[in-house]
Design a protein around this motif. Sequence first.
Motif, short mmCIF file in Angstrom:
data_model
loop_
_atom_site.label_atom_id
_atom_site.label_comp_id
_atom_site.label_asym_id
_atom_site.label_seq_id
_atom_site.Cartn_x
_atom_site.Cartn_y
_atom_site.Cartn_z
N PRO A 1 -13.64 -11.75 7.83
CA PRO A 1 -13.19 -10.56 8.56
C PRO A 1 -12.56 -9.55 7.61
N VAL A 2 -12.56 -8.30 8.03
CA VAL A 2 -12.02 -7.21 7.20
C VAL A 2 -11.06 -6.38 8.05
N GLY A 3 -9.86 -6.17 7.51
CA GLY A 3 -8.91 -5.26 8.14
C GLY A 3 -9.13 -3.86 7.59
N ILE A 4 -9.08 -2.86 8.47
CA ILE A 4 -9.34 -1.48 8.07
C ILE A 4 -8.12 -0.63 8.40
N PHE A 5 -7.51 -0.09 7.36
CA PHE A 5 -6.45 0.90 7.53
C PHE A 5 -7.05 2.28 7.33
N ASP A 6 -6.86 3.15 8.31
CA ASP A 6 -7.17 4.57 8.16
C ASP A 6 -5.83 5.29 8.12
N LEU A 7 -5.43 5.72 6.94
CA LEU A 7 -4.10 6.28 6.72
C LEU A 7 -4.21 7.78 6.49
N GLN A 8 -3.44 8.53 7.25
CA GLN A 8 -3.44 9.98 7.14
C GLN A 8 -2.05 10.48 7.57
N PRO A 9 -0.99 10.08 6.85
CA PRO A 9 0.37 10.33 7.32
C PRO A 9 0.79 11.79 7.21
N ASP A 10 1.49 12.24 8.24
CA ASP A 10 2.06 13.57 8.24
C ASP A 10 3.30 13.58 7.33
N VAL A 11 3.74 14.78 6.95
CA VAL A 11 4.88 14.88 6.02
C VAL A 11 6.16 14.32 6.61
N ILE B 1 0.86 -1.18 0.00
CA ILE B 1 0.00 0.00 0.00
C ILE B 1 0.90 1.23 0.00
N GLU B 2 0.73 2.09 -1.00
CA GLU B 2 1.49 3.34 -1.05
C GLU B 2 0.54 4.48 -0.79
N ALA B 3 0.72 5.14 0.35
CA ALA B 3 -0.14 6.24 0.76
C ALA B 3 0.60 7.56 0.58
N SER B 4 -0.14 8.64 0.50
CA SER B 4 0.45 9.97 0.29
C SER B 4 0.37 10.79 1.57
N THR B 5 1.38 11.61 1.76
CA THR B 5 1.36 12.49 2.92
C THR B 5 0.17 13.43 2.86
N CYS B 6 -0.36 13.72 4.04
CA CYS B 6 -1.44 14.69 4.19
C CYS B 6 -2.69 14.32 3.42
N ASN B 7 -2.87 13.05 3.15
CA ASN B 7 -4.07 12.56 2.48
C ASN B 7 -4.72 11.51 3.37
N TYR B 8 -6.01 11.60 3.51
CA TYR B 8 -6.72 10.54 4.22
C TYR B 8 -7.20 9.51 3.20
N THR B 9 -6.98 8.26 3.52
CA THR B 9 -7.55 7.20 2.70
C THR B 9 -7.85 6.01 3.59
N THR C 1 2.42 21.75 8.35
CA THR C 1 3.27 20.76 7.68
C THR C 1 2.69 20.31 6.34
N CYS C 2 1.37 20.31 6.23
CA CYS C 2 0.75 19.83 5.00
C CYS C 2 0.39 21.01 4.12
N ILE D 1 -1.60 25.98 -0.62
CA ILE D 1 -2.87 25.48 -0.09
C ILE D 1 -2.55 24.70 1.17
N ILE D 2 -3.04 25.17 2.28
CA ILE D 2 -2.69 24.62 3.59
C ILE D 2 -3.84 23.77 4.10
N ALA D 3 -3.55 22.49 4.34
CA ALA D 3 -4.56 21.59 4.90
C ALA D 3 -4.65 21.84 6.40
N ARG D 4 -5.81 22.31 6.86
CA ARG D 4 -5.96 22.72 8.26
C ARG D 4 -6.03 21.53 9.22
N ASP D 5 -6.31 20.34 8.71
CA ASP D 5 -6.60 19.20 9.58
C ASP D 5 -5.36 18.40 9.95
N PHE D 6 -4.19 18.93 9.68
CA PHE D 6 -2.96 18.25 10.02
C PHE D 6 -2.16 19.14 10.97
N ARG D 7 -0.98 18.66 11.33
CA ARG D 7 -0.18 19.39 12.32
C ARG D 7 0.12 20.80 11.85
N SER D 8 -0.12 21.79 12.74
CA SER D 8 0.06 23.20 12.37
C SER D 8 1.08 23.92 13.23
#
Length: 786
Positions: A432-442, A374-382, A571-572, A559-566
Amino acid sequence: MQRLLHFTFLLVASWCLSLVGLQSASASHFQGGQITYAPVPGIPNRYKFTLRVFRDCGGADLYTTATFRFRSNGCSSTGAAGDPGDIVAPLLGGSTIGSPYCATAPAGPNPCGSGLPTNYETGRYEAEVTLPPKAEWRISVNDSARPSTANLVGQDNIHYEATLNNLPLVGSPNPSNTSAQFDLLNVPVPFVCWKQQSTLNFTATDVDGDELVYSLEQPLSNCGDPIPYRPVSTIGRYVDLTTPATGPCIGDLGAATSTYSAAFPIASFNFTGACPVKTGVPTFTFNATTGSFTFTPYLYTNIPDSPENKYVVTGKVSEYRRINGVRTLIGSVRRDIFVVVIDCSNAVPGNPVATGNNTGSGVTIRNTVDSTFIEASTCNYTRVLVRFTDPDPNDLLTVTYPALVAAQPGDPTYLDTDAGTFRVVGNGTRRPVGIFDLQPDVRFAGRTFRIPVQIRDNGCPIIGQQSRVIVISVKSRNPARVVAAANNTFVCSGTAVNLTATPTRPDSVLQGIGTPAPTPRLAGYDYTWVAANGLATADLNKQNVTVRPTQTTRYRVSIIARDFRSNPAPTCVDTTSILVRVAPALTARFTATGRAGFPAQSGITNVGAIPPRIFSFVNASTVPTPATPTDTAAVTSTWTYQRVKDKDGNALTGEPVVIFSRRFTPRELTLRVPEGGTYEFKLRISNRAGGTECTPSEFTQQLQILPFETPNVFTPNGDNKNDVLVLSTEEVGGKIQIFNRWGRLVKEYASYQNNWDGKDQPAGVYYYLLTNRDGRTSKGWVELAR
């Protein structure tokens, strides 16, 4: 057909006979294990070493002690000066018995004893020691002995080994080193099903963030003493592939029956061709990135605790750290895995399948035979869903994985909560289902997380299980963009352009990530534009802005994402820009020059007594150089004149506008007009932005032109007034012959240019004969007065 069946029967019979006489070796002792280490806090160069061993439950009990050996001079039996002595460590905390069977199995879920089904028991020993700085320490423990196996020769010692470079790590972010740590879920005595594909691994974690490199190795009986491998063919050349669907069918190992090796430690095959005889192809797949290996065992004997169903697979994890820019080996650990092939009555769980469900998140997913990437992106929720299934539709599955976050210093962290969380819903159900909630900081950009997962069904008497590694890598992503309304990015100077800054991240983020019930909500963004040409200061913090550029300009926005570390700073932050090309504004201007001499007027040079009829023009317009050659089409120039007043200064209407040039710099203009008056010269210049014509610029200059009558008297006295014989504009350039009053020719010009000044001739009346340029002749006279 009868002959073919007879042949098949003989092959099957031959295979069965090959099983006769196999010895039922129920050897005891050690199946596998590993040594790992960690620094003791606060004491330089002091380390705690942990040995975990796994013994065959069918043999002798675990030893009550283990002897650790420390050598800085390779495999020396005595060691170098200053090397610490051997340490005898006790067995800690008793032992743990494996439970590969179901609760209702004949011998229970965890049999352990002579004559019982194959099983394993785990023991742990620890030694603490101070090691002087050396380039390489070899830490080892020897036990006697391994059980007999299908792939190794004899029942030799089992040698556990780790290495450590504890020289001062100048330039390293960590002054000491913790070895790679194997996950306890991945028990090194796995049971795998005969004729079913299985995936195992010796995946490890590293709390220091060092690079881990996995490799397959040859087992050791002592330091530097590898154990030789047996031939694959000891159990026979043929295997039974008969199923209800295929009918009688055998697999011929043939040339595949060579010798086991580190890269082929298990009798694993794929088969090609068609029944009744297929050809075996050795197939053992190793993933050096994750330490996973996939295989399908095809050799099995139905004898309790038979050594022919047991295999040793040895893996090594090497640690590299970049010190002062140099990739440096700082340690390694080995692990002996003891694989037991069993005849399963059920199918092992299938490979899990991961899917993403957030459009625009930038996530990529790859499901392979041994791992999930799984390749996730910084500052993105998936959110990524990992679905677990079993070929047996009624089997219930249980998915287990280690604690993701370190409970205490020194424990591994498999997935930082600031990068994401993982949970399993429906454990103990069919799906069963595994659930990843990914929202990595930069700060996690470039990091990789590896989560080992064990999947077990409720098959009986033997539980089917699979091992899996879920690999999460984090990449930087800058998905913002700026768009112009109607794609209007090539405009005339001063044109209004509407720009919209757009984040292309998901439209939602996760609130309360890491809690049992995170909830999605709309994402929030702030916008910061960089001041630029045509951008109002009041608009610098808006998403939508209107700009009026007067020159080609690149507009930049964050464009500053407000929902991440400020704090202390956001950072995002995505940065993007758009180039608006501008056809530059033009300013028309010119100067005019008349042929020698006429009354001074603004913008006209060469003042004299002879009325001009020939003019030259210099285009002095302001035409800025475009930012790029494509920013404007070629400048269009139009030159005109019009008589606007008569010779007496009266305004005229209806006079024609004459276009005399469309060149940027026109050729010389000859006015063939006898009428006097005021003439208006005009230059109109323009350019285009794409298909749009920009507002043109015009410049006019009025010139007073006296009515022309050929004078019949000229006075060549050097006062620059009426010094020569002047003809009309139409007559200039023709042939002229000048005669005195007695008819004698005194001067002749092939192309007269108003240049006879009567030199060397007396005052008086003179006659001339003019042949103009179209061949017509005329006569005239003039008086030369002195």
